[in-house]
Design an enzyme around this catalytic site. Structure first.
Site, PDB file in Angstrom:
ATOM      1  NE  ARG A  87      -0.600  -0.191   4.910  1.00 34.51           N
ATOM      2  CZ  ARG A  87      -1.207   0.060   6.048  1.00 34.51           C
ATOM      3  NH1 ARG A  87      -2.294   0.794   6.050  1.00 34.51           N
ATOM      4  NH2 ARG A  87      -0.724  -0.388   7.164  1.00 34.51           N
ATOM      5  CE  LYS A 107       2.171   2.493   6.392  1.00 32.85           C
ATOM      6  NZ  LYS A 107       2.976   2.226   7.584  1.00 32.85           N
ATOM      7  NE  ARG A 170       7.618   4.848   5.404  1.00 33.27           N
ATOM      8  CZ  ARG A 170       7.110   3.645   5.653  1.00 33.27           C
ATOM      9  NH1 ARG A 170       6.498   3.391   6.789  1.00 33.27           N
ATOM     10  NH2 ARG A 170       7.200   2.680   4.753  1.00 33.27           N
ATOM     11  CG  ASP A 245       7.776  -7.410   7.458  1.00 35.25           C
ATOM     12  OD1 ASP A 245       7.965  -8.291   8.312  1.00 35.25           O
ATOM     13  OD2 ASP A 245       6.737  -6.726   7.411  1.00 35.25           O
TER      14      ASP A 245
HETATM   15  P1  AMP Z   1       2.712  -3.734   8.209  1.00 38.69           P
HETATM   16  O1  AMP Z   1       2.026  -4.595   9.216  1.00 38.69           O
HETATM   17  O2  AMP Z   1       2.044  -2.402   7.983  1.00 38.69           O
HETATM   18  O3  AMP Z   1       4.173  -3.621   8.403  1.00 38.69           O
HETATM   19  O4  AMP Z   1       2.480  -4.491   6.807  1.00 38.69           O
HETATM   20  C1  AMP Z   1       2.886  -5.816   6.555  1.00 38.69           C
HETATM   21  C2  AMP Z   1       2.624  -6.129   5.098  1.00 38.69           C
HETATM   22  O5  AMP Z   1       1.230  -6.013   4.813  1.00 38.69           O
HETATM   23  C3  AMP Z   1       3.311  -5.230   4.100  1.00 38.69           C
HETATM   24  O6  AMP Z   1       3.637  -5.996   2.965  1.00 38.69           O
HETATM   25  C4  AMP Z   1       2.257  -4.205   3.777  1.00 38.69           C
HETATM   26  O7  AMP Z   1       2.452  -3.590   2.524  1.00 38.69           O
HETATM   27  C5  AMP Z   1       1.012  -5.065   3.772  1.00 38.69           C
HETATM   28  N1  AMP Z   1      -0.200  -4.276   4.084  1.00 38.69           N
HETATM   29  C6  AMP Z   1      -0.571  -3.759   5.275  1.00 38.69           C
HETATM   30  N2  AMP Z   1      -1.754  -3.120   5.170  1.00 38.69           N
HETATM   31  C7  AMP Z   1      -2.136  -3.224   3.876  1.00 38.69           C
HETATM   32  C8  AMP Z   1      -3.270  -2.775   3.137  1.00 38.69           C
HETATM   33  N3  AMP Z   1      -4.267  -2.085   3.691  1.00 38.69           N
HETATM   34  N4  AMP Z   1      -3.304  -3.076   1.823  1.00 38.69           N
HETATM   35  C9  AMP Z   1      -2.340  -3.776   1.232  1.00 38.69           C
HETATM   36  N5  AMP Z   1      -1.252  -4.249   1.864  1.00 38.69           N
HETATM   37  C10 AMP Z   1      -1.155  -3.970   3.180  1.00 38.69           C
HETATM   38 MG    MG Z   2       5.649  -2.987   7.440  1.00 39.61          MG
END
Ligand code: AMP
Ligand code: MG
Length: 488
Positions: A87, A107, A170, A245
């Site tokens: 995203r 983001k 960001r 990640d």
């Molecule tokens: P995060 O928990 O934000 O670090 O995200 C972990 C993974 O989930 C990453 O690959 C993000 O890009 C993906 N991700 C989190 N929220 C979304 C969303 N609303 N749509 C698409 N991908 C998401």
């Molecule tokens: Mg992340």
């Protein structure tokens, strides 16, 4: 801006080029002028005039090269396979006023090939939290991503309820995560050499002078990570989702989800609602940093000059780097020299905070009211509040501790102690309640409170007129700290 879009020159398997998907009717949330100046954004009329359209994904300046990066990761200790920018998009890479590389990453920019089940969007609430947290950490002197600004929109996003879609631009020295290398090892192992050269040349050029640059680079990543986590522990920051990640290769704080700042001191504090086992509890962060590096490093064994033994040498300095920086910082927070006696005083002090559930930030700051009361009326008040919160048993322990502490301080130049304490013990941190008040107002279309909190956090080490009592008050001791949900 001085563009340096180099990621797009790497092997095409590593990313997907695409523009953002525009938000409906984007409107200004907040703009960080200091960041904009540092980037050279403010001297470009096109960027200044169109910043809302750019953040809203409606306009992509010709010099931008938007792309989604592929990466993988270990989440909560388990291999999660391919993740990637689901995203967010890397919009442009630039050199800032100091010649340092900076990535602009949008983001909430819509679907990408890495979106999996997600909708590609970010909601206003989490956008404000990330915006204020990056700012708070940066101004506290902790390496962190920051942001140019954010916009809110009429795009509706479904979470537990329907919320307003928002987007954050960001700014980070790099968006390469440990998980990039994990992705390469699984899906494109032949590019590891090229990618490692890229990381060294772009972010660790000083390692080129070393006999085996890759080992110097890996050691530097290990040390910078240990350093960052020591900074977190000292300020009371809990990241909440230290998956591979979400950790940058530059040792800079990245990806704010259910983060928190310590209020009433509890080392076992779990701030992430989804963290059922407490893997990412505050006190586990140093060990988790080591765990992450330990799963990351072996991928480099494919490269010349890297063996299991040489990798062990790269990882070895982690603990000593952390300890040195943490213990030195803890002594400075008390205004004491870094030596054994100071450390015993420090650990007794932390026990006193824990046993009495005292506010971590206010209690450290209150000590200025003990050692130099005349010049510190605000801190004297904190001290008075703190002592009323001590249990009757603890009153005696406090009397005894403060007598020995004052005796140690008296042997030192007072001005030095005061300076150390004033520059390491903030008056203001981003308490969840502060972020929440700013969010509630913003959800009604009012951004003044975001701005006030932003200004407060711009000078976290000084008492300010724009503050109110709520900014510095801890939750009542019997209210458990509410874990923050991962939903964002
Ligand atoms: P995060 O928990 O934000 O670090 O995200 C972990 C993974 O989930 C990453 O690959 C993000 O890009 C993906 N991700 C989190 N929220 C979304 C969303 N609303 N749509 C698409 N991908 C998401
Ligand atoms: Mg992340």
């Amino acid at each position: 801006m001085r563009y340096q879009n180099t990621y797009v020159n790497l092997d095409t398997r590593l990313y997907h080029e695409q523009p953002p998907a525009s938000l409906d009717n984007p409107r200004a949330g907040h703009f960080n002028t200091q960041v904009a100046q540092q980037l050279g954004w403010t001297t470009n009329e096109d960027l200044m005039t169109n910043w809302i359209e750019i953040l809203g994904g409606q306009y992509v300046p010709a010099d931008f090269k938007p792309l989604a990066m592929a990466y993988a990761g270990h989440q909560f200790g388990q291999w999660a396979g391919q993740l990637g920018d689901g995203r967010g998009l890397l919009m442009a890479q630039v050199l800032d006023n100091d010649g340092q590389p900076q990535d602009l990453h949008l983001k909430g920019a819509g679907l990408t090939p890495y979106s999996r089940m997600g909708d590609g969007r970010a909601v206003l609430r989490s956008t404000i939290r990330e915006y204020l947290c990056g700012h708070a950490l940066t101004q506290l002197g902790i390496p962190s991503s920051n942001a140019l600004g954010f916009v809110v929109s009429d795009t509706r996003v479904r979470r537990e309820r329907i919320e307003a879609g928002a987007a954050l631009m960001r700014v980070a020295d790099s968006h390469i995560r440990l998980g990039h290398v994990e992705w390469i090892a699984s899906f494109a192992p032949d590019v590891l050499g090229e990618f490692t050269d890229y990381m060294i040349d772009t972010y660790y050029p000083e390692c080129r002078d070393s006999d085996v640059p890759v080992l110097a680079f890996l050691t530097a990543v290990v040390k910078r990570t240990a350093h960052m986590i020591a900074d977190w522990q000292l300020i009371g920051f809990a990241h909440g989702v230290m998956n591979t990640d979400n950790l940058s290769i530059t040792g800079s704080t990245l990806d704010f989800g259910p983060f928190g700042f310590m209020e009433r001191f509890n080392p076992a504090w779990i701030n992430n609602h989804s963290d059922h086992t407490g893997r990412y509890a505050y006190q586990n962060q140093p060990a988790i940093g080591h765990w992450n590096l330990n799963v990351w490093l072996p991928h480099f064994m494919r490269l010349d000059g890297v063996t299991r033994e040489t990798l062990a040498d790269c990882l070895a300095p982690y603990e000593a780097t952390f300890m040195q920086h943490y213990q030195q910082g803890l002594c400075r927070k008390l205004g004491l020299p870094h030596q054994r006696e100071s450390l015993s005083l420090a650990f007794e002090w932390l026990t006193l905070l824990e046993d009495n559930l005292l506010d971590y930030t206010n209690s450290f700051r209150a000590l200025l009211g003990l050692i130099a009361p005349e010049d510190h009326p605000y801190e004297q008040k904190l001290l008075a509040t703190m002592t009323t919160e001590l249990s009757s048993d603890a009153q005696q322990i406090w009397q005894d501790w403060s007598t020995r502490y004052l005796a140690s301080i008296e042997q030192l130049p007072l001005a030095q102690a005061i300076n150390d304490m004033q520059t390491t013990n903030p008056v203001y941190i981003l308490r969840n309640s502060m972020a929440q008040r700013a969010i509630t107002a913003a959800e009604q279309g009012q951004f003044e409170e975001v701005d006030r909190v932003f200004r407060l956090l711009a000078n976290p080490y000084s008492v300010q007129d724009i503050a109110n009592d709520l900014d510095t008050s801890a939750p009542a001791p019997d209210t458990p700290q509410v874990p923050i949900s991962c939903s964002s």
